[in-house]
Scaffold this motif. Structure first.
Motif, PDB file in Angstrom:
ATOM      1  N   GLU A 199       0.828  -1.210   0.000  1.00 21.99           N
ATOM      2  CA  GLU A 199       0.000   0.000   0.000  1.00 21.99           C
ATOM      3  C   GLU A 199       0.861   1.259   0.000  1.00 21.99           C
ATOM      4  OE1 GLU A 199      -4.098  -1.499   2.220  1.00 21.99           O
ATOM      5  OE2 GLU A 199      -2.338  -0.950   3.422  1.00 21.99           O
ATOM      6  N   LYS A 200       2.001   1.213   0.674  1.00 22.64           N
ATOM      7  CA  LYS A 200       2.911   2.368   0.648  1.00 22.64           C
ATOM      8  C   LYS A 200       3.412   2.626  -0.765  1.00 22.64           C
ATOM      9  CE  LYS A 200       4.650   2.215   5.395  1.00 22.64           C
ATOM     10  NZ  LYS A 200       5.832   1.977   6.256  1.00 22.64           N
ATOM     11  N   ARG A 201       3.784   1.539  -1.464  1.00 21.79           N
ATOM     12  CA  ARG A 201       4.232   1.696  -2.845  1.00 21.79           C
ATOM     13  C   ARG A 201       3.096   2.240  -3.731  1.00 21.79           C
ATOM     14  NH1 ARG A 201       7.888   0.538  -0.199  1.00 21.79           N
ATOM     15  NH2 ARG A 201       7.786   2.814  -0.219  1.00 21.79           N
ATOM     16  N   GLU A 202       1.873   1.738  -3.483  1.00 26.14           N
ATOM     17  CA  GLU A 202       0.705   2.203  -4.242  1.00 26.14           C
ATOM     18  C   GLU A 202       0.454   3.685  -3.982  1.00 26.14           C
ATOM     19  OE1 GLU A 202      -4.111   1.378  -4.755  1.00 26.14           O
ATOM     20  OE2 GLU A 202      -2.975   0.333  -3.187  1.00 26.14           O
ATOM     21  N   PHE A 203       0.582   4.096  -2.707  1.00 24.60           N
ATOM     22  CA  PHE A 203       0.362   5.485  -2.319  1.00 24.60           C
ATOM     23  C   PHE A 203       1.362   6.406  -3.019  1.00 24.60           C
ATOM     24  CE2 PHE A 203       0.835   9.089   0.656  1.00 24.60           C
ATOM     25  CZ  PHE A 203      -0.492   9.515   0.693  1.00 24.60           C
ATOM     26  N   GLU A 204       2.616   5.991  -3.047  1.00 19.52           N
ATOM     27  CA  GLU A 204       3.652   6.784  -3.715  1.00 19.52           C
ATOM     28  C   GLU A 204       3.376   6.889  -5.215  1.00 19.52           C
ATOM     29  OE1 GLU A 204       7.237   4.771  -2.706  1.00 19.52           O
ATOM     30  OE2 GLU A 204       7.196   5.393  -0.599  1.00 19.52           O
ATOM     31  N   GLN A 205       2.968   5.756  -5.808  1.00 14.62           N
ATOM     32  CA  GLN A 205       2.691   5.748  -7.245  1.00 14.62           C
ATOM     33  C   GLN A 205       1.471   6.612  -7.580  1.00 14.62           C
ATOM     34  OE1 GLN A 205       4.690   4.394  -9.594  1.00 14.62           O
ATOM     35  NE2 GLN A 205       3.353   5.494 -11.031  1.00 14.62           N
TER      36      GLN A 205
END
Length: 593
Positions: free
Chosen positions: A530-536
């Motif tokens: 989810e952190k990677r998704e948030f950054e993307q």
């Protein structure tokens, strides 16, 4: 790009009056085209011809690819006894279309589908007509003044619907914000011909001014040549008998061009001597309610107090049915309040422009109607304007002033009514929906007049552009007797309302988060995924916003080919949808730790 409509050599006249002569135009798939012209020059007639409701003198109209065409008339006509639902289908609706009709009517705030059409207001009838057109799922939509009689909420809904839609569109409207936000091509019908501007309304204004400036330079050159040719034409027949015949023919064309007016002359009215006292009116704790057909009480005003200031220019906005027109009729003494009163100053002279208009003797001439009121209007400082000059200021040419009323278009009649109200030289103008059916040029003149008007002004209008230019203060009718006092114009109010809504949503989310923390010791944290998704998401949103801005600039720049224009126009609503989806997901993830 696939052509949907081709018009070649189209000519239409009524008797000696030529509306347009040998015009050519086309509308391609995906284009959203706005048609602009002065009242009486044939905008609605052109749409009726294209829709097959009116004949033409010569030329061809060709629709390609067997497309479905939907047409919204300026003044829709319904059987007053049939229900809302039957009015949409003429009693022949299949179940799927009935469901779609109910969905669209609900979005348009038409909830009682069994209600007879005769009980609906003008705005409600316009919404039913709009639903009637949208239900057919046309490929090509023709709209004649779609925003007339719609309230602001419905105008914004329709604007968003059309700007996001892939529908091909041809419409006539005086709503300049609507033109700016929806259209990517502007057609101007002027001098019996069509001018094309490949951009929105702002782009049209810029390029039209360039065209006028170029014409001025051309006419200046023509005038120099005209003087030389005049000397030649005034010489004796013997002196010019040896000249080529084409020089005489060319001269007459040159004379016509040199004398053609490029822009209607506008006179700045400065009526500095109009007197109005310091006391205007005081709305003293007024209450008013009606009982509807179902026996329910409808509250318009509830113990409302307001003290109107000298020289105030106030706008009244709100959804249809919230009591805006009733309020001004109570102010004018046309409708009694249930309790309280309007205390009006002794020096106040009202000028009232109503939605109902005014009945004229059809056999009277335009100029006679105005001179029956007064021969001139006093502008102050010893300056006066004759009735003819005043009509000219409001774009009635000397020839049009000699027209009989029965020859006038609907827009020209509204403009004549407006002139008759102003010619009485009031010091307090009360204008109820003055912009309906007026062309943009007349609206610009009226805006200028009201900006300079030295008395008081109240305007009830759904025209956002007009309100922004004229008023500096709003009363917002929210319904059920709730009235908000807002010190600004309509755009400022919308911005304030949007910020307030965001703040309220933030407070609501914060309250929910606090409540959640109160019941649970810990909040769920973002997973690595989810952190990677948030950054993307942050990167995607930024990229989409950049792309959106670039496309909007391209559409207004006038440099795109027809194919590129269509492609970019289709991409823009897709970007908006993607942004909505990604921003919503971003908000969801942002609440996690």
């Amino acid at each position: 790009m696939t052509p949907y409509l081709d018009i070649q050599g189209l000519t239409k006249s009524f008797g000696a009056q030529v509306l347009f002569d040998n015009i050519n135009m086309s509308v391609a798939e995906g284009q959203k085209v706005g048609l602009i012209a002065k009242n009486g020059t044939g905008k609605s007639t052109l749409l009726e011809i294209i829709a097959g409701k009116e004949g033409h003198d010569s030329g061809s109209i060709i629709f390609h690819n067997d497309i479905r065409v939907g047409y919204l008339e300026q003044t829709p006509d319904f059987d007053p006894e049939e229900s809302v639902l039957d009015a949409c289908f003429n009693h022949n609706g299949d179940p799927e279309k009935v469901l779609k009709a109910k969905q669209i009517l609900t979005k348009l705030h038409i909830d009682d589908l069994a209600q007879p059409m005769k009980e609906l207001s003008g705005g409600q009838r316009k919404r039913v007509a709009l639903a009637n057109v949208l239900i057919t799922e046309p490929d090509f939509l023709i709209l004649d003044e779609p925003t007339n009689h719609l309230d602001l909420e419905m105008i914004v809904w329709l604007e968003n619907y059309l700007s996001r839609s892939t529908l091909t569109l041809l419409m006539v409207t005086h709503d300049r914000y609507f033109l700016d936000n929806v259209c990517n091509v502007i057609l101007e019908l002027d001098d019996e011909t069509i001018y094309t501007y490949r951009g929105n309304y702002s782009y049209y204004l810029e390029k039209r001014q360039e065209r006028i400036d170029n014409r001025r330079a051309e006419i200046a050159r023509a005038n120099n040549l005209y003087r030389k040719e005049l000397e030649w034409m005034r010489s004796t027949p013997q002196a010019r008998s040896h000249k080529a015949r084409y020089r005489e023919d060319a001269f007459y064309e040159l004379e016509q061009r040199a004398h053609r007016r490029i822009e209607e002359r506008q006179v700045r009215l400065k009526a500095s001597n109009v007197y109005i006292g310091s006391k205007i009116f005081e709305c003293q704790h007024v209450s008013k309610k009606f009982t509807d057909s179902q026996g329910n009480d409808k509250v318009i005003l509830d113990n409302f107090y307001y003290n109107f200031a000298r020289f105030e220019k106030m706008g009244i906005v709100g959804n249809n049915g919230t009591g805006k027109s009733t309020f001004i009729k109570m102010l004018l003494g046309l409708v009694p309040p249930d309790s309280g009163k309007f205390d009006v100053g002794e020096t106040v002279r009202f000028g009232y422009f109503s939605q109902d208009g005014l009945k004229y003797d059809e056999s009277q001439k335009v100029i006679d109607i105005i001179t029956d009121i007064a021969d001139y209007i006093d502008l102050g400082g010893g300056r006066k304007m004759t009735a003819s000059q005043f009509l000219n200021y409001f774009l009635f040419t000397p020839e049009q002033q000699q027209n009989f009323v029965y020859k006038l278009s609907g827009g020209e009649r509204r403009k004549l009514y407006l002139c008759s109200v102003l010619m009485k030289n009031p010091n307090f103008l009360v204008l109820d929906e003055p912009t309906n059916d007026l062309d943009i040029q007349t609206l610009q003149v009226l805006e200028e007049y009201l900006q300079d008007f030295p008395g008081c002004v109240i305007v009830v209008s759904h025209d956002r552009y007009f309100m922004d230019k004229v008023v500096d203060h709003l009363l917002v009718f929210e319904g059920s007797g709730v009235i908000k006092d807002f010190p600004g114009n309509y755009t400022q109010y919308r911005e304030w309302k949007s910020l307030k809504s965001e703040k309220d949503d933030g407070s609501s989310k914060k309250a929910k988060a606090v409540k959640k923390d109160y019941h649970h010791d810990t909040r769920r944290r973002m997973s690595f995924k989810e952190k990677r998704e948030f950054e993307q998401l942050s990167k995607d949103i930024e990229a989409l916003e950049t792309e959106q801005k670039q496309i909007e600039e391209m559409l207004c720049g006038g440099t795109l080919s027809v194919e590129e224009l269509t492609e970019k126009s289709k991409r823009l609503p897709q970007i908006k949808d993607e942004l909505d989806e990604k921003e919503m997901r971003w908000l969801e993830l942002s609440e996690l730790e």
